[in-house]
Design a protein around this motif. Structure first.
Motif, PDB file in Angstrom:
ATOM      1  N   UNK A   1      13.179   0.106 -18.481  1.00  0.00           N
ATOM      2  CA  UNK A   1      11.955   0.697 -19.038  1.00  0.00           C
ATOM      3  C   UNK A   1      11.430   1.822 -18.151  1.00  0.00           C
ATOM      4  N   UNK A   2      11.016   2.909 -18.781  1.00  0.00           N
ATOM      5  CA  UNK A   2      10.398   4.031 -18.054  1.00  0.00           C
ATOM      6  C   UNK A   2       8.905   3.746 -17.895  1.00  0.00           C
ATOM      7  N   UNK A   3       8.584   2.724 -17.126  1.00  0.00           N
ATOM      8  CA  UNK A   3       7.201   2.243 -17.041  1.00  0.00           C
ATOM      9  C   UNK A   3       6.290   3.226 -16.312  1.00  0.00           C
ATOM     10  N   UNK A   4       6.828   4.037 -15.423  1.00  0.00           N
ATOM     11  CA  UNK A   4       5.997   4.967 -14.659  1.00  0.00           C
ATOM     12  C   UNK A   4       5.526   6.149 -15.510  1.00  0.00           C
ATOM     13  N   UNK A   5       6.157   6.361 -16.667  1.00  0.00           N
ATOM     14  CA  UNK A   5       5.769   7.471 -17.546  1.00  0.00           C
ATOM     15  C   UNK A   5       4.458   7.164 -18.255  1.00  0.00           C
ATOM     16  N   UNK A   6       4.231   5.882 -18.560  1.00  0.00           N
ATOM     17  CA  UNK A   6       3.017   5.466 -19.253  1.00  0.00           C
ATOM     18  C   UNK A   6       1.863   5.402 -18.245  1.00  0.00           C
ATOM     19  N   UNK A   7       0.865   6.259 -18.413  1.00  0.00           N
ATOM     20  CA  UNK A   7      -0.223   6.335 -17.442  1.00  0.00           C
ATOM     21  C   UNK A   7      -1.019   5.040 -17.354  1.00  0.00           C
ATOM     22  N   UNK A   8      -1.257   4.400 -18.502  1.00  0.00           N
ATOM     23  CA  UNK A   8      -2.024   3.156 -18.491  1.00  0.00           C
ATOM     24  C   UNK A   8      -1.275   2.061 -17.749  1.00  0.00           C
ATOM     25  N   UNK A   9       0.030   1.999 -17.969  1.00  0.00           N
ATOM     26  CA  UNK A   9       0.850   0.993 -17.283  1.00  0.00           C
ATOM     27  C   UNK A   9       0.875   1.267 -15.780  1.00  0.00           C
ATOM     28  N   UNK A  10       1.084   2.523 -15.407  1.00  0.00           N
ATOM     29  CA  UNK A  10       1.121   2.881 -13.989  1.00  0.00           C
ATOM     30  C   UNK A  10      -0.211   2.585 -13.311  1.00  0.00           C
ATOM     31  N   UNK A  11      -1.309   2.880 -14.004  1.00  0.00           N
ATOM     32  CA  UNK A  11      -2.627   2.605 -13.442  1.00  0.00           C
ATOM     33  C   UNK A  11      -2.841   1.101 -13.260  1.00  0.00           C
ATOM     34  N   UNK A  12      -2.384   0.317 -14.230  1.00  0.00           N
ATOM     35  CA  UNK A  12      -2.525  -1.140 -14.129  1.00  0.00           C
ATOM     36  C   UNK A  12      -1.775  -1.680 -12.916  1.00  0.00           C
ATOM     37  N   UNK A  13      -0.583  -1.158 -12.674  1.00  0.00           N
ATOM     38  CA  UNK A  13       0.193  -1.636 -11.529  1.00  0.00           C
ATOM     39  C   UNK A  13      -0.335  -1.087 -10.212  1.00  0.00           C
ATOM     40  N   UNK A  14      -0.957   0.085 -10.246  1.00  0.00           N
ATOM     41  CA  UNK A  14      -1.659   0.561  -9.050  1.00  0.00           C
ATOM     42  C   UNK A  14      -2.758  -0.421  -8.668  1.00  0.00           C
ATOM     43  N   UNK A  15      -3.525  -0.849  -9.660  1.00  0.00           N
ATOM     44  CA  UNK A  15      -4.623  -1.788  -9.412  1.00  0.00           C
ATOM     45  C   UNK A  15      -4.086  -3.121  -8.914  1.00  0.00           C
ATOM     46  N   UNK A  16      -3.044  -3.630  -9.576  1.00  0.00           N
ATOM     47  CA  UNK A  16      -2.492  -4.931  -9.201  1.00  0.00           C
ATOM     48  C   UNK A  16      -1.899  -4.897  -7.798  1.00  0.00           C
ATOM     49  N   UNK A  17      -1.146  -3.849  -7.496  1.00  0.00           N
ATOM     50  CA  UNK A  17      -0.533  -3.754  -6.172  1.00  0.00           C
ATOM     51  C   UNK A  17      -1.582  -3.562  -5.090  1.00  0.00           C
ATOM     52  N   UNK A  18      -2.629  -2.808  -5.390  1.00  0.00           N
ATOM     53  CA  UNK A  18      -3.721  -2.641  -4.427  1.00  0.00           C
ATOM     54  C   UNK A  18      -4.478  -3.949  -4.214  1.00  0.00           C
TER      55      UNK A  18
ATOM     56  N   UNK B   1       0.837  -1.204   0.000  1.00  0.00           N
ATOM     57  CA  UNK B   1       0.000   0.000   0.000  1.00  0.00           C
ATOM     58  C   UNK B   1       0.873   1.256   0.000  1.00  0.00           C
ATOM     59  N   UNK B   2       1.956   1.230   0.757  1.00  0.00           N
ATOM     60  CA  UNK B   2       2.857   2.372   0.788  1.00  0.00           C
ATOM     61  C   UNK B   2       3.500   2.642  -0.564  1.00  0.00           C
ATOM     62  N   UNK B   3       3.809   1.571  -1.306  1.00  0.00           N
ATOM     63  CA  UNK B   3       4.431   1.751  -2.619  1.00  0.00           C
ATOM     64  C   UNK B   3       3.485   2.456  -3.588  1.00  0.00           C
ATOM     65  N   UNK B   4       2.182   2.224  -3.452  1.00  0.00           N
ATOM     66  CA  UNK B   4       1.206   2.909  -4.305  1.00  0.00           C
ATOM     67  C   UNK B   4       1.134   4.388  -3.934  1.00  0.00           C
ATOM     68  N   UNK B   5       1.165   4.692  -2.644  1.00  0.00           N
ATOM     69  CA  UNK B   5       1.135   6.078  -2.202  1.00  0.00           C
ATOM     70  C   UNK B   5       2.348   6.857  -2.711  1.00  0.00           C
ATOM     71  N   UNK B   6       3.484   6.181  -2.791  1.00  0.00           N
ATOM     72  CA  UNK B   6       4.708   6.830  -3.265  1.00  0.00           C
ATOM     73  C   UNK B   6       4.861   6.730  -4.788  1.00  0.00           C
ATOM     74  N   UNK B   7       3.793   6.289  -5.471  1.00  0.00           N
ATOM     75  CA  UNK B   7       3.750   6.219  -6.935  1.00  0.00           C
ATOM     76  C   UNK B   7       4.799   5.274  -7.506  1.00  0.00           C
ATOM     77  N   UNK B   8       5.137   4.262  -6.749  1.00  0.00           N
ATOM     78  CA  UNK B   8       6.054   3.217  -7.219  1.00  0.00           C
ATOM     79  C   UNK B   8       5.492   1.854  -6.848  1.00  0.00           C
ATOM     80  N   UNK B   9       4.326   1.493  -7.417  1.00  0.00           N
ATOM     81  CA  UNK B   9       3.703   0.213  -7.061  1.00  0.00           C
ATOM     82  C   UNK B   9       4.659  -0.956  -7.259  1.00  0.00           C
ATOM     83  N   UNK B  10       4.688  -1.834  -6.275  1.00  0.00           N
ATOM     84  CA  UNK B  10       5.700  -2.889  -6.254  1.00  0.00           C
ATOM     85  C   UNK B  10       5.592  -3.859  -7.423  1.00  0.00           C
ATOM     86  N   UNK B  11       4.394  -4.084  -7.940  1.00  0.00           N
ATOM     87  CA  UNK B  11       4.291  -4.995  -9.084  1.00  0.00           C
ATOM     88  C   UNK B  11       4.976  -4.406 -10.306  1.00  0.00           C
ATOM     89  N   UNK B  12       4.908  -3.085 -10.461  1.00  0.00           N
ATOM     90  CA  UNK B  12       5.614  -2.424 -11.561  1.00  0.00           C
ATOM     91  C   UNK B  12       7.116  -2.490 -11.380  1.00  0.00           C
TER      92      UNK B  12
END
Length: 211
Positions: A115-132, A93-104
């Motif tokens: 890979x600059x995966x955090x730049x892609x909004x769709x990718x970042x959103x997907x990993x937010x969901x997965x990590x949550x 949960x903390x990794x999502x708050x810090x915008x670095x979801x652990x699954x990503x």
């Protein structure tokens, strides 16, 4: 995660512990659980599994047994799992708050970390969901088991460990697999447009092209 066999290996010692606890003393129940873990580990080694993988469930049983030996309380057999779930919830949960979801982070490490995966909004959103999703499973385990622990419900603790173990892990794993596939499709199979443009600009001009 070991499939059906992994589910059996992780739950049988718990079931043996609870049954033995109902019939025998706490010490005898712990011995029965450890003995079961040893038998299962030997069986896995005979089947050709590696020592590290085969001894995984036994290690957890030994640590749990050690805690019970120190405290003398049967419910403490489940104490390690409760606090591991809490620590896992804080990390995910903390990794999502810090915008670095652990699954990503995990996906990027598995793909060379380039890979600059955090730049892609769709990718970042997907990993937010997965990590949550993972955080939700771990958080639910902690809340339910801690409540049962406080109320000395040892039998229900065993039931919660089994019911909220492999089944919920499979659900979370499916969400993580979806996020991994989506990331690979965006960043590996279909690289960003700016990357393609840059690669094309570096190619030599075709013959006959105007200069």
């Amino acid at each position: 995660m070991g499939g059906t066999a992994g589910f059996v290996y992780s739950t049988v010692p718990v079931v043996v512990f609870v049954i033995a606890l109902a019939l025998l003393s706490t010490k005898a129940a712990v011995i029965a659980a450890v003995a079961t873990g040893v038998v299962l580990t030997v069986a896995r080694l005979v089947r050709g599994e590696r020592l590290l993988a085969a001894s995984g469930s036994l290690t957890g049983v030994l640590v749990a047994a050690g805690i019970v030996a120190l405290t003398g309380s049967a419910k403490d057999f489940f104490l390690l799992g409760i606090w591991v779930a809490f620590a896992g919830f804080l990390a995910t949960f903390g990794s999502v708050l810090f915008r670095r979801p652990l699954t990503g982070v995990a996906w990027n490490l598995l793909h060379g970390g380039a890979h600059a995966w955090r730049v892609d909004r769709q990718v970042l959103r997907a990993h937010d969901i997965a990590t949550l999703a993972v955080a939700s499973v771990l958080g639910a385990r902690f809340v339910v088991k801690q409540w049962l622990y406080v109320h000395d419900a040892t039998g229900w603790l065993a039931f919660a460990k089994i019911a909220m173990g492999t089944p919920l892990t499979v659900v979370a794993a499916l969400v993580v697999a979806w996020a991994f596939r989506k990331t690979s499709k965006h960043l590996v199979e279909s690289p960003p447009a700016e990357t393609i443009t840059q690669e094309q600009s570096e190619l030599p001009p075709r013959r006959g092209a105007s200069t």
